[in-house]
Design a protein around this motif. Structure first.
Motif, PDB file in Angstrom:
ATOM      1  N   LEU A  58       3.241  -7.175   7.181  1.00 28.63           N
ATOM      2  CA  LEU A  58       3.219  -6.179   8.252  1.00 28.63           C
ATOM      3  C   LEU A  58       2.120  -5.172   7.953  1.00 28.63           C
ATOM      4  N   ILE A  59       1.181  -5.012   8.902  1.00 28.40           N
ATOM      5  CA  ILE A  59       0.060  -4.092   8.748  1.00 28.40           C
ATOM      6  C   ILE A  59       0.163  -3.022   9.828  1.00 28.40           C
ATOM      7  N   VAL A  60       0.179  -1.758   9.412  1.00 27.66           N
ATOM      8  CA  VAL A  60       0.351  -0.634  10.339  1.00 27.66           C
ATOM      9  C   VAL A  60      -0.872   0.264  10.235  1.00 27.66           C
ATOM     10  N   ASN A  61      -1.493   0.541  11.386  1.00 27.59           N
ATOM     11  CA  ASN A  61      -2.606   1.478  11.446  1.00 27.59           C
ATOM     12  C   ASN A  61      -2.041   2.897  11.516  1.00 27.59           C
ATOM     13  N   GLN A  62      -2.225   3.666  10.469  1.00 29.16           N
ATOM     14  CA  GLN A  62      -1.668   5.025  10.413  1.00 29.16           C
ATOM     15  C   GLN A  62      -2.654   6.081  10.873  1.00 29.16           C
ATOM     16  N   THR A  63      -3.787   5.659  11.433  1.00 27.66           N
ATOM     17  CA  THR A  63      -4.777   6.603  11.945  1.00 27.66           C
ATOM     18  C   THR A  63      -4.805   6.531  13.473  1.00 27.66           C
ATOM     19  N   THR A  64      -5.576   7.428  14.082  1.00 28.34           N
ATOM     20  CA  THR A  64      -5.735   7.439  15.540  1.00 28.34           C
ATOM     21  C   THR A  64      -6.935   6.607  15.985  1.00 28.34           C
ATOM     22  N   ASP A  65      -7.717   6.110  15.010  1.00 25.46           N
ATOM     23  CA  ASP A  65      -8.904   5.323  15.337  1.00 25.46           C
ATOM     24  C   ASP A  65      -8.524   3.864  15.571  1.00 25.46           C
ATOM     25  N   THR A  66      -9.416   3.184  16.309  1.00 20.61           N
ATOM     26  CA  THR A  66      -9.261   1.727  16.479  1.00 20.61           C
ATOM     27  C   THR A  66      -9.922   1.029  15.299  1.00 20.61           C
ATOM     28  N   LEU A  67      -9.172   0.205  14.603  1.00 16.43           N
ATOM     29  CA  LEU A  67      -9.681  -0.506  13.424  1.00 16.43           C
ATOM     30  C   LEU A  67     -10.001  -1.942  13.834  1.00 16.43           C
ATOM     31  N   GLN A  68     -11.261  -2.341  13.619  1.00 15.42           N
ATOM     32  CA  GLN A  68     -11.701  -3.671  14.009  1.00 15.42           C
ATOM     33  C   GLN A  68     -11.861  -4.569  12.778  1.00 15.42           C
TER      34      GLN A  68
ATOM     35  N   LEU B 163      -6.663  -3.408  15.486  1.00 16.57           N
ATOM     36  CA  LEU B 163      -5.513  -2.522  15.624  1.00 16.57           C
ATOM     37  C   LEU B 163      -5.927  -1.235  16.325  1.00 16.57           C
ATOM     38  N   ALA B 164      -5.226  -0.925  17.396  1.00 15.52           N
ATOM     39  CA  ALA B 164      -5.438   0.362  18.041  1.00 15.52           C
ATOM     40  C   ALA B 164      -4.783   1.467  17.207  1.00 15.52           C
ATOM     41  N   GLY B 165      -4.965   2.687  17.628  1.00 14.59           N
ATOM     42  CA  GLY B 165      -4.386   3.800  16.891  1.00 14.59           C
ATOM     43  C   GLY B 165      -2.872   3.708  16.817  1.00 14.59           C
ATOM     44  N   HIS B 166      -2.326   3.790  15.601  1.00 14.42           N
ATOM     45  CA  HIS B 166      -0.881   3.704  15.330  1.00 14.42           C
ATOM     46  C   HIS B 166      -0.280   2.377  15.795  1.00 14.42           C
ATOM     47  N   ASP B 167      -1.108   1.353  15.887  1.00 14.57           N
ATOM     48  CA  ASP B 167      -0.634   0.027  16.257  1.00 14.57           C
ATOM     49  C   ASP B 167      -0.253  -0.747  14.982  1.00 14.57           C
ATOM     50  N   PHE B 168       0.437  -1.855  15.150  1.00 15.67           N
ATOM     51  CA  PHE B 168       0.793  -2.676  13.991  1.00 15.67           C
ATOM     52  C   PHE B 168       0.670  -4.150  14.371  1.00 15.67           C
ATOM     53  N   SER B 169       0.631  -4.982  13.345  1.00 17.59           N
ATOM     54  CA  SER B 169       0.499  -6.421  13.568  1.00 17.59           C
ATOM     55  C   SER B 169       1.079  -7.153  12.363  1.00 17.59           C
ATOM     56  N   ASN B 170       1.480  -8.386  12.594  1.00 21.41           N
ATOM     57  CA  ASN B 170       1.987  -9.251  11.517  1.00 21.41           C
ATOM     58  C   ASN B 170       0.982 -10.366  11.254  1.00 21.41           C
ATOM     59  N   ILE B 171       0.679 -10.538   9.986  1.00 22.63           N
ATOM     60  CA  ILE B 171      -0.236 -11.598   9.562  1.00 22.63           C
ATOM     61  C   ILE B 171       0.503 -12.481   8.559  1.00 22.63           C
ATOM     62  N   LYS B 172       0.440 -13.783   8.785  1.00 21.11           N
ATOM     63  CA  LYS B 172       1.115 -14.723   7.887  1.00 21.11           C
ATOM     64  C   LYS B 172       0.087 -15.473   7.057  1.00 21.11           C
ATOM     65  N   ALA B 173       0.430 -15.665   5.793  1.00 20.52           N
ATOM     66  CA  ALA B 173      -0.421 -16.409   4.864  1.00 20.52           C
ATOM     67  C   ALA B 173       0.454 -17.370   4.079  1.00 20.52           C
ATOM     68  N   SER B 174      -0.053 -18.573   3.856  1.00 22.75           N
ATOM     69  CA  SER B 174       0.696 -19.601   3.130  1.00 22.75           C
ATOM     70  C   SER B 174       0.042 -19.855   1.777  1.00 22.75           C
TER      71      SER B 174
ATOM     72  N   THR C  15       0.846  -1.189   0.000  1.00 26.39           N
ATOM     73  CA  THR C  15       0.000   0.000   0.000  1.00 26.39           C
ATOM     74  C   THR C  15       0.885   1.244   0.000  1.00 26.39           C
ATOM     75  N   GLY C  16       0.250   2.382  -0.156  1.00 19.47           N
ATOM     76  CA  GLY C  16       0.977   3.641  -0.137  1.00 19.47           C
ATOM     77  C   GLY C  16       1.143   4.189   1.266  1.00 19.47           C
ATOM     78  N   PHE C  17       2.039   5.166   1.410  1.00 23.61           N
ATOM     79  CA  PHE C  17       2.282   5.748   2.735  1.00 23.61           C
ATOM     80  C   PHE C  17       1.129   6.628   3.197  1.00 23.61           C
ATOM     81  N   SER C  18       0.284   7.077   2.299  1.00 25.15           N
ATOM     82  CA  SER C  18      -0.837   7.940   2.676  1.00 25.15           C
ATOM     83  C   SER C  18      -2.124   7.169   2.906  1.00 25.15           C
ATOM     84  N   ASP C  19      -2.117   5.855   2.717  1.00 30.47           N
ATOM     85  CA  ASP C  19      -3.317   5.057   2.974  1.00 30.47           C
ATOM     86  C   ASP C  19      -3.548   4.925   4.475  1.00 30.47           C
ATOM     87  N   PRO C  20      -4.823   4.717   4.876  1.00 30.94           N
ATOM     88  CA  PRO C  20      -5.093   4.528   6.320  1.00 30.94           C
ATOM     89  C   PRO C  20      -4.318   3.355   6.913  1.00 30.94           C
TER      90      PRO C  20
END
Length: 957
Positions: free
Chosen positions: A747-757, A780-791, A723-728
């Motif tokens: 790697l998924i990074v929440n670039q907003t201040t909102d909680t994404l469910q 993801l909480a605001g500015h939180d990140f997580s790793n997701i694995k797919a095979s 994704t781009g750097f300006s995407d949510p």
């Protein structure tokens, strides 16, 4: 090790195939008033809608009221899946009030008298991530450990393990509880699950239990023995001092009745101990597994283990003592198993066991003629055996006298490749073993008439013409050739046979076959003369001598070989013979045979006329015999043999290259002095600083550091921005290709201040790729990140594309699903291709068999032919099979054969033909083409695309 409780529950049902639009009101009506089948269908549709992202907040209470109280087993199973996928929290992250009713239903199911309902509920609890739901159920879960049925107890252990791993405060005494359960339990599957839990949460207690029963391990069930082997491996790797404590246990497990346990125990034993006795016990165990196991895939896997053992020099010496046991694997009928076994034996053979190995291989060659199994399989096996004997004789020449005479009897083999392997061996043996030359030539002359293939005849004639030196041998070769051609001249003899049989034919046999030949008229012009060859002439094809039969079919390449062979023999005969009359007679007979072949080729009698190349070669032979030029005599008598010697040396380098690749380079010597910077005195601080700079430069410029830098850069190259750097949501993926699997670490990074469910990664594939399972959702909480694995599973060597999007809900938002489209991930074919080597014969055979060809035109800015070849080899991971001497020099033209294999066992061949333009100047780019052949279309096309994209050299500015 993934337990069955960790698998997604929704994989246990089939989704409805139809995707018709359904309303929430209609579903609620079916759930309230419908019968059991209607409620079952409605519940499936609800789950289908939820999995597709639909929100049905009002249907939850309907299911609790009208479906949850039902006792139907199908409904209960579907409900467990429903409770797994349904949202259990509100938009603010708090548990829904309705889930209290569901929790009470869980408790009742955990106390249900039916063991299936209890066990299924316990499996479902392994999926719950809400501690508020699990806490009231803990007494019921503990009580299930004492249930009478093993199915309930087994799943209760898994439930306790999962709860302790996620929420240890709910059951802090889980290790002690499971330890007490393990001491009293008698069921093997329950003991295995309990022991597995202790291994992961408290190894000390697992070791305590193992210490109490270590003498009875050999009597345990297979599944428990496998877990014990795993524990011993982990403990001894982490704490090497414990090896002596458990080594006896591993030795006992080598005698287990389970092949799986023996396999794991042997691998663990080699890891724990490098003593010769341990290695020998493990290797013997592997060999017994190969002999007893019927599955060929298992045989190949265990053979790979033996090959890996051989890579250690210490272990290799132990395996050399077991060569005769390894040869017992040849009893397997599978060709791939036999081939891998012979390759391993060839690397382990030594001077001490070479005689025994050769004896066994000779028996195997003899058995191939007596076995009832016929066809290509037995012929290919004989070919591999001959090749192995060939390598043994080249490696240890002392055994050649016992092998060569036996192999010459197989020159008349119906399998062309097997006979060709024998002849190639004889060609190299007669070149390298001077003492065996007389025996080889004698056996070759004895079996010359049994040869049935034109290619074998050509090779045999070359050997006889090159190495026959004595007058008697030369005359014998001349007689064999004359017998193979029949009565001379050929044209007159064929015309006599036609005329002699014409009058005896019936009307049905007088069907004529037209034949044409070119004639010169009186005025010098060309004309075509037509003749009619009767059908009876074709009937005698089986009775013709073999060499004339080849010529009759139009194969005049054998004619040119006969001419060059007789020319060599005539030149030698003039040097060794004493009588001038016999010299002139032999030369005259040679010229008569060559002239007869030329006349026969131009007569129009054969199916195909003689080619210009063969005609020119035969004309040169006559000219050499008539002039007796010193330069041409040296060319025929000396240079031909030197060229073959160079070719054999180059082929040997090609075959041995893989062993050289694996050799480790020593960058430091053991007797070099070590400078410790801390031991320098104050007066030597300047020296210390210089030493530090020197060591730093050595570290930066050392090959080891270069390899590490390359590996780091290669890893970074496998990171794809999605994704781009300006995407949510910002996302990037590390693509790790591991043989048949592609693992995406996103790697998924929440670039907003909102909680994404319910942040869900949705992927799809193009090409021969298949997504294994759907990645789970995250919050993801605001500015939180997580790793997701797919095979992703890979089925063949083709370029593939992975694409998709990320969908999510915003906490406190309007309730609409948001979507971010991802960039495509292109899977490179080079991740599956590795360089490999094969013989020239195998290359030509595969080139003729493969039906898919892709021709790529050369379009590059590279001006040197050799530089272009090296560039293509680097870009395609292929290996050049053409010897170095054949492609060295500066002639402006280059032709080479390339070969590679994929991890799926697919072969890729390439023939590169390039040149420098004659009028293009020094800076002209290389021109030509590359022909690619493969068994599958995707392999040929993908490799061609890779060459097209990378054949231009990047110029650094």
């Amino acid at each position: 090790m993934t337990s069955i409780a960790e698998l997604p529950c929704y994989t246990l049902i089939n989704y409805p195939i139809e995707n018709e639009p359904v309303t929430e009101a209609k579903l609620k009506e079916d759930l309230e008033r419908g019968d059991i089948p209607a409620k079952t269908t409605a519940l499936k549709k609800v789950m289908y809608q939820l999995l597709n992202g639909e929100k049905m907040p009002s249907i939850l209470m309907t299911i609790i009221r009208f479906v949850l109280p039902l006792q139907d087993h199908t409904i209960k199973k579907l409900l467990l899946i429903f409770w797994e996928i349904v949202p259990k929290t509100s938009s603010d992250g708090k548990l829904l009030q309705e889930m209290i009713l569901v929790c009470d239903a869980y408790r009742k199911d955990l106390e249900h008298p039916n063991e299936f309902i209890r066990g299924s509920t316990l499996r479902f609890l392994c999926k719950l991530k809400e501690s508020e739901l699990i806490e009231p159920l803990m007494p019921a879960i503990r009580a299930c450990l004492e249930h009478r049925h093993s199915y309930v107890r087994r799943n209760a252990v898994f439930a306790i393990y999962t709860i302790y791993r996620n929420f240890d405060f709910l059951i802090p005494d889980a290790p002690e509880l499971v330890y007490e359960f393990l001491e009293k339990e008698q069921d093997a599957s329950c003991k295995r699950n309990a022991f597995m839990m202790l291994i992961h949460v408290n190894q000390e207690k697992a070791l305590d239990y193992l210490s109490t029963c270590i003498e009875q391990v050999h009597s345990f069930n297979e599944i428990l023995q496998l877990v014990i082997v795993e524990l011993i491996y982990k403990v001894c790797i982490a704490n090497p001092q414990e090896r002596s404590r458990f080594i006896k246990c591993i030795y006992n497990l080598l005698n287990s009745s389970s092949n799986a346990v023996r396999y794991e125990a042997a691998g663990t034993l080699v890891t724990l101990s490098s003593a010769p006795t341990a290695v020998k016990a493990a290797a013997s165990n592997y060999i017994e597994l190969i002999l007893k196991e019927s599955d060929n895939n298992v045989k190949l896997i265990v053979l790979d283990k033996l090959i890996k053992l051989k890579e250690n020099p210490v272990h290799e010496r132990v395996l050399q003592e077991l060569v005769m046991d390894i040869l017992r694997v040849l009893a397997s009928p599978d060709l791939e198993v036999r081939k891998k076994t012979l390759d391993l034996v060839l690397e382990l053979v030594t001077l001490r066991n070479i005689n025994e190995v050769v004896m066994i291989l000779k028996k195997e060659v003899t058995k191939t003629h007596t076995e009832s199994e016929k066809g290509d399989l037995i012929g290919n096996y004989r070919q591999i055996l001959v090749r192995t004997l060939h390598s043994c004789c080249i490696k240890y020449p002392d055994v050649a006298p016992t092998v060569v005479p036996m192999l010459t009897e197989f020159l008349g083999d119906e399998n062309e490749q097997a006979a060709l392997e024998v002849l190639l061996f004889i060609r190299e043996a007669v070149l390298k073993f001077v003492s065996l030359k007389a025996v080889i030539l004698e056996k070759l002359l004895e079996n010359f008439r049994t040869i049935k293939n034109v290619k074998i005849h050509r090779h045999a004639l070359w050997i006889l013409g090159e190495y026959c030196q004595q007058p008697n041998d030369i005359l014998s070769v001349m007689n064999e050739i004359k017998d193979g051609l029949g009565e001379l001249p050929l044209v007159d003899d064929e015309l006599r046979k036609m005329a002699g049989t014409k009058g005896e034919e019936t009307d049905e046999d007088k069907k004529s076959i037209p034949s044409q030949r070119m004639m010169v008229t009186a005025d010098g012009t060309y004309a075509t003369q037509s003749a009619f060859v009767t059908k009876s002439s074709t009937v005698e094809a089986d009775t013709r001598p073999p060499l004339r039969n080849y010529l009759m079919k139009g194969d005049f390449f054998i004619g040119s070989v006969i001419g060059s062979t007789l020319t060599k023999l005539a030149l030698k005969f003039t040097d060794v013979a004493q009588d001038p009359v016999s010299k002139n007679k032999f030369v005259a007979e040679t010229m008569f045979v060559i002239a007869s072949i030329i006349h026969f080729g131009k007569s129009g009698i054969p199916e195909k006329p003689i080619t210009e190349e063969d005609l020119g070669r035969l004309a040169i032979c006559i000219k050499v015999l008539s002039e007796q030029n010193a330069f041409m005599k040296n060319l025929f008598k000396v240079e031909c043999r030197n060229a073959v010697s160079d070719m054999l040396d180059g082929s040997k380098q090609i075959i041995q290259y893989q062993g050289d690749v694996n050799k480790k380079t020593v960058f430091s010597q053991p007797d070099e002095s070590i400078a410790f910077l801390q031991l320098f005195v104050k007066s030597d601080q300047s020296v210390a600083e210089n030493q530090f700079e020197v060591s730093l430069l050595q570290a930066i410029n050392s090959p080891l550091m270069k390899k590490e830098d390359e590996s780091m850069s290669s890893k970074l190259n496998k990171v794809a921005q999605l994704t781009g750097f300006s995407d949510p949501i910002y996302a990037e993926a590390y693509v790790n290709v591991n043989q048949y699997d592609i693992v995406l670490d996103v790697l998924i990074v929440n670039q907003t201040t909102d909680t994404l469910q319910n942040v869900t990664l949705e992927l799809a594939t193009l090409g021969d790729l298949k997504l294994v399972e759907k990645p789970s959702s995250v919050t993801l909480a605001g500015h939180d990140f997580s790793n997701i694995k797919a095979s992703v599973k890979v089925a063949s060597t083709e370029n593939g594309i992975i694409f998709g999007n990320i969908v999510y809900d915003v906490s406190g938002g309007s309730g609409d699903r948001n979507c971010v489209v991802l960039n495509d991930i292109h899977i490179d074919i080079m991740d599956y291709i590795i360089p490999a080597s094969c013989t020239d014969t195998e290359f030509r055979q595969m080139w003729a068999e493969f039906e898919w060809e892709n021709k790529v035109s050369v379009n590059t800015n590279i001006t040197d032919t050799r530089e272009y070849l090296d560039h293509i080899i680097k870009c395609t991971n292929m290996k050049c099979l053409t010897p170095e001497k054949a492609i060295s020099g500066d002639c402006g033209f280059l032709a080479a054969n390339l070969y590679a294999k994929s991890i799926f066992g697919e072969d890729a061949l390439a023939n590169l033909s390039i040149e420098k333009p004659l009028n293009g100047g020094h800076d002209a780019s290389v021109i030509g083409h590359i022909r690619i052949r493969a068994k599958s279309q995707g392999m040929a096309l993908s490799l061609g695309d890779k060459i097209n994209l990378s054949q231009k050299k990047i110029v650094k500015v």
